[in-house]
Design a protein around this motif. Structure first.
Motif, PDB file in Angstrom:
ATOM      1  N   ILE A 544       0.829  -1.208   0.000  1.00 46.39           N
ATOM      2  CA  ILE A 544       0.000   0.000   0.000  1.00 46.39           C
ATOM      3  C   ILE A 544       0.865   1.259   0.000  1.00 46.39           C
ATOM      4  O   ILE A 544       0.526   2.269  -0.622  1.00 46.39           O
ATOM      5  N   CYS A 545       2.029   1.194   0.693  1.00 48.32           N
ATOM      6  CA  CYS A 545       2.884   2.385   0.777  1.00 48.32           C
ATOM      7  C   CYS A 545       3.643   2.639  -0.523  1.00 48.32           C
ATOM      8  O   CYS A 545       4.132   3.745  -0.739  1.00 48.32           O
ATOM      9  N   GLU A 546       3.767   1.606  -1.367  1.00 52.57           N
ATOM     10  CA  GLU A 546       4.408   1.796  -2.659  1.00 52.57           C
ATOM     11  C   GLU A 546       3.392   2.033  -3.773  1.00 52.57           C
ATOM     12  O   GLU A 546       3.757   2.181  -4.934  1.00 52.57           O
ATOM     13  N   SER A 547       2.115   2.057  -3.413  1.00 52.50           N
ATOM     14  CA  SER A 547       1.064   2.224  -4.412  1.00 52.50           C
ATOM     15  C   SER A 547       0.777   3.706  -4.646  1.00 52.50           C
ATOM     16  O   SER A 547       1.380   4.586  -4.022  1.00 52.50           O
ATOM     17  N   SER A 548      -0.160   3.961  -5.530  1.00 48.31           N
ATOM     18  CA  SER A 548      -0.596   5.330  -5.800  1.00 48.31           C
ATOM     19  C   SER A 548      -1.929   5.615  -5.131  1.00 48.31           C
ATOM     20  O   SER A 548      -2.657   6.522  -5.562  1.00 48.31           O
ATOM     21  N   LYS A 549      -2.254   4.852  -4.115  1.00 47.06           N
ATOM     22  CA  LYS A 549      -3.467   5.120  -3.367  1.00 47.06           C
ATOM     23  C   LYS A 549      -3.338   6.460  -2.648  1.00 47.06           C
ATOM     24  O   LYS A 549      -2.230   6.902  -2.308  1.00 47.06           O
ATOM     25  N   ALA A 550      -4.458   7.083  -2.367  1.00 47.76           N
ATOM     26  CA  ALA A 550      -4.457   8.372  -1.680  1.00 47.76           C
ATOM     27  C   ALA A 550      -3.793   8.240  -0.318  1.00 47.76           C
ATOM     28  O   ALA A 550      -3.951   7.218   0.364  1.00 47.76           O
ATOM     29  N   PRO A 551      -3.061   9.270   0.126  1.00 47.10           N
ATOM     30  CA  PRO A 551      -2.412   9.201   1.442  1.00 47.10           C
ATOM     31  C   PRO A 551      -3.381   8.874   2.575  1.00 47.10           C
ATOM     32  O   PRO A 551      -3.015   8.174   3.518  1.00 47.10           O
ATOM     33  N   ALA A 552      -4.629   9.366   2.494  1.00 52.97           N
ATOM     34  CA  ALA A 552      -5.598   9.067   3.557  1.00 52.97           C
ATOM     35  C   ALA A 552      -5.884   7.570   3.627  1.00 52.97           C
ATOM     36  O   ALA A 552      -5.978   6.988   4.714  1.00 52.97           O
TER      37      ALA A 552
END
Length: 637
Positions: A544-552
């Protein structure tokens, strides 16, 4: 039975395997990763390579594994595996023993298994050559084999550059002290303690020579039959065996399988010592090189058979002279008072032998640089061994660090940094080589092992109860150059922020919590779910931390995963992930509050970003409760 089949059989006898130590002259990391480790950890031999790798990565956190090898014949891998490789430099000679030492428990009882062989950790040795193999289970501290292993490990500890606080070698030494003094029960092979009274384990650094060891254990020698692929320098053997009849079995060498490496220099020297040498060769080779080192020695105690790594050479059979400086290889042999059936042989005409014998190649390295990386302190250390010419310098190249020059006057050093590659280069004039970084304190490692899954794949697995670990696709040939960084594993590469289904995530979280509860009382299974599986809690954090998901979205996932890991405070393997998570959460909170502050400013609001974030998290908890999915969010985190 093939070596890997025997290893698989023995490893399956343990209920839990604590330590696995391997020693070898040659070491091919890719062969070890793809063949030896899967056999050790019972991976399905018919499964895909990706499946076997997954099994190995899942099991390595449970078993401390280390390899000890000669620096002259090692090949690193570009892939990361959670075990240590220690190069053992022996000036003017080789580190040449081939051993497997396993320590673990069966039915709550601690056992040690020791194998001694002629086979290196390479495809040629385990799949092509004809090798010798002998093994024994160790019942108690009072056995000769247990004492020999203990003394050898202590010697080994003094030879390698550094040892971590609880690495494989140190843990093996501690477990040896836990073996009972005596035991009456049979071992996993059904052999009793009394039946192994004649078993003796030889490690050359602990003795003057193999001949002196045999005489010391079994009394006077009256006859020798020796099979070896390499020969030479037998004047000291001739003196030790003066008047003892000797039969020599020499191997024919590939590719033609016509030539032998035994020369008339050996037969003439033995004849001069009244040993009446007889020469034979193997009757059949079937296109396979007979690399076996096999001895049958007539003694006062009876016929003694020995199998191991000792070639019929001076440095293979002698460690030192009258307690003086070492002049031989590090070797190992397993002996027992028994006689075994040898493969068929036929007479070899001495007149057809070459004039001079040939010893094993290549020549020993004149120098070596030990490089280690301590995961606990995140620091590299290096030490130059061997003597250089007066003005010579060695250039040490470690990826992501400045180049370092070493000399006779500047032999050690250290530097903080991140481990970017497990291979390093060294060069002194025209001489150049590649080494393998020895990793210390692997329990503190923050490296990612195996091919990562996407966060969606991990969440889907959790939704399904985490019953079966998802299988990543094969990623091609694993034998690429260790310095080849052309392949960069990318988990999720989209540039814009991707949508994230929080409801599905919390449903998945419920499934993971249920699975962890089912495994209560099974710490190794919980370790897999939290740390070592490709769909573990730690794997989701990394993904998840290497993804482009929103910081929230990343923040929420990280906080939930931190709560899961915090429920196992004594799980050392999770400590690096918890430390990394704390930093991730702090950074993500900052990003989210910055985004909130910018949005509030744009709206002309005077509200506090901290208050808005806390309100958002509390409202999220309420909505999730309403859906009857209980998260563990703590708004004050």
């Amino acid at each position: 039975m093939k070596i890997r089949e025997r290893l698989r059989e023995v490893a399956s006898a343990f209920d839990s395997l604590d330590v696995a130590l391997f020693t070898s002259f040659n070491f091919n990391a890719d062969f070890f990763n793809q063949n030896v480790l899967p056999a050790l950890f019972q991976a399905d031999a018919d499964a895909s390579r990706a499946s076997r790798e997954q099994t190995v990565h899942r099991e390595l956190p449970k078993t401390r594994v280390a390899v000890f090898c000669d620096p002259s014949k090692q090949r690193p891998s570009r892939k990361a595996y959670r075990y240590a490789v220690h190069s053992v430099f022996i000036e003017h000679n080789f580190f040449h023993p081939k051993n497997i030492i396993l320590i673990g428990r069966k039915d709550g009882v601690l056992w040690m298994y020791v194998a001694v062989m002629s086979a290196n950790l390479s495809l040629k040795a385990w799949g092509e050559s004809c090798e010798g193999f002998a093994d024994t289970w160790v019942h108690a501290r009072s056995e000769h084999a247990a004492k020999a292993v203990g003394r050898f490990l202590e010697w080994l500890k003094g030879r390698i550059a550094a040892v971590g606080d609880d690495d494989a070698l140190a843990h093996a030494q501690a477990l040896l002290g836990e073996l009972p003094l005596r035991r009456a029960q049979t071992d996993p092979d059904g052999i009793g303690y009394e039946e192994k009274r004649g078993v003796r384990l030889y490690f050359s650094p602990l003795h003057q020579s193999m001949w002196a060891f045999v005489e010391g254990q079994y009394r006077a020698i009256s006859g020798v039959r020796a099979a070896s692929p390499y020969w030479g320098g037998v004047s000291r053997t001739a003196a030790a065996l003066h008047g003892v009849p000797v039969e020599l079995i020499t191997a024919r060498c590939p590719p033609s399988f016509k030539d032998v490496l035994l020369g008339r220099d050996v037969t003439q020297t033995l004849a001069a010592a009244d040993c009446a040498p007889q020469v034979r060769t193997w009757k059949e080779d079937g296109g396979r090189f007979h690399h076996v080192k096999l001895y049958e020695i007539e003694t006062v105690a009876g016929p003694v058979t020995g199998i191991g790594s000792c070639n019929f050479t001076e440095r293979g059979l002698f460690w030192n002279k009258d307690g003086g400086a070492a002049l031989g290889n590090v070797e190992s042999m397993l002996f027992d008072v028994t006689s075994i059936k040898w493969p068929g042989t036929r007479a070899q005409n001495v007149g057809d032998l070459p004039e001079m014998s040939q010893d094993e190649e290549p020549a020993p390295l004149p120098f070596y640089v030990h490089v280690s990386y301590d995961w606990k302190s995140e620091k590299f250390s290096w030490k130059l061994e061997g003597n250089l010419e007066a003005d010579a310098k060695v250039l040490l190249s470690i990826e992501a660090l400045p180049e370092v020059w070493l000399s006779n006057g500047q032999r050690t050093g250290d530097m903080a940094g991140k481990l970017a590659s497990r291979a390093f280069r060294m060069q002194c004039g025209e001489q150049a080589g590649v080494g393998i970084v020895a990793e210390l304190n692997l329990a503190d490692s923050t490296a990612r092992y195996g091919k990562p899954l996407t966060s969606e794949s991990i969440i889907e697995s959790w939704c399904n109860g985490a019953t079966t670990e998802p299988l990543p696709a094969d990623d091609g040939d694993a034998s690429a150059d260790a310095f080849d960084h052309g392949e960069i594993l990318s988990i999720e590469t989209a540039k814009r922020a991707q949508a994230f289904d929080l409801f599905t995530f919390f449903q998945a979280l419920k499934g993971m919590r249920r699975k962890l509860a089912e495994e209560d009382g099974a710490p190794k299974r919980r370790l897999e779910l939290l740390v070592s599986r490709s769909d573990s809690v730690v794997a989701l954090v990394d993904s998840i931390c290497e993804s482009s998901k929103a910081p929230a979205a990343q923040l929420i996932v990280c906080m939930e995963c931190e709560a899961l890991l915090s429920e196992e405070p004594r799980l050392r393997e999770a400590a690096p992930a918890r430390k990394r998570l704390a930093g991730n959460i702090a950074a993500l909170r900052g990003q989210v509050m910055s985004e909130i502050a910018e949005d509030l400013k744009r709206r002309g609001s005077s509200s506090s970003a901290v208050d808005v974030l806390s309100w958002y998290l509390s409202q999220l908890k309420k909505s999730i409760r309403a859906a009857n999915v209980m998260p563990t969010l703590r708004s004050g985190t």
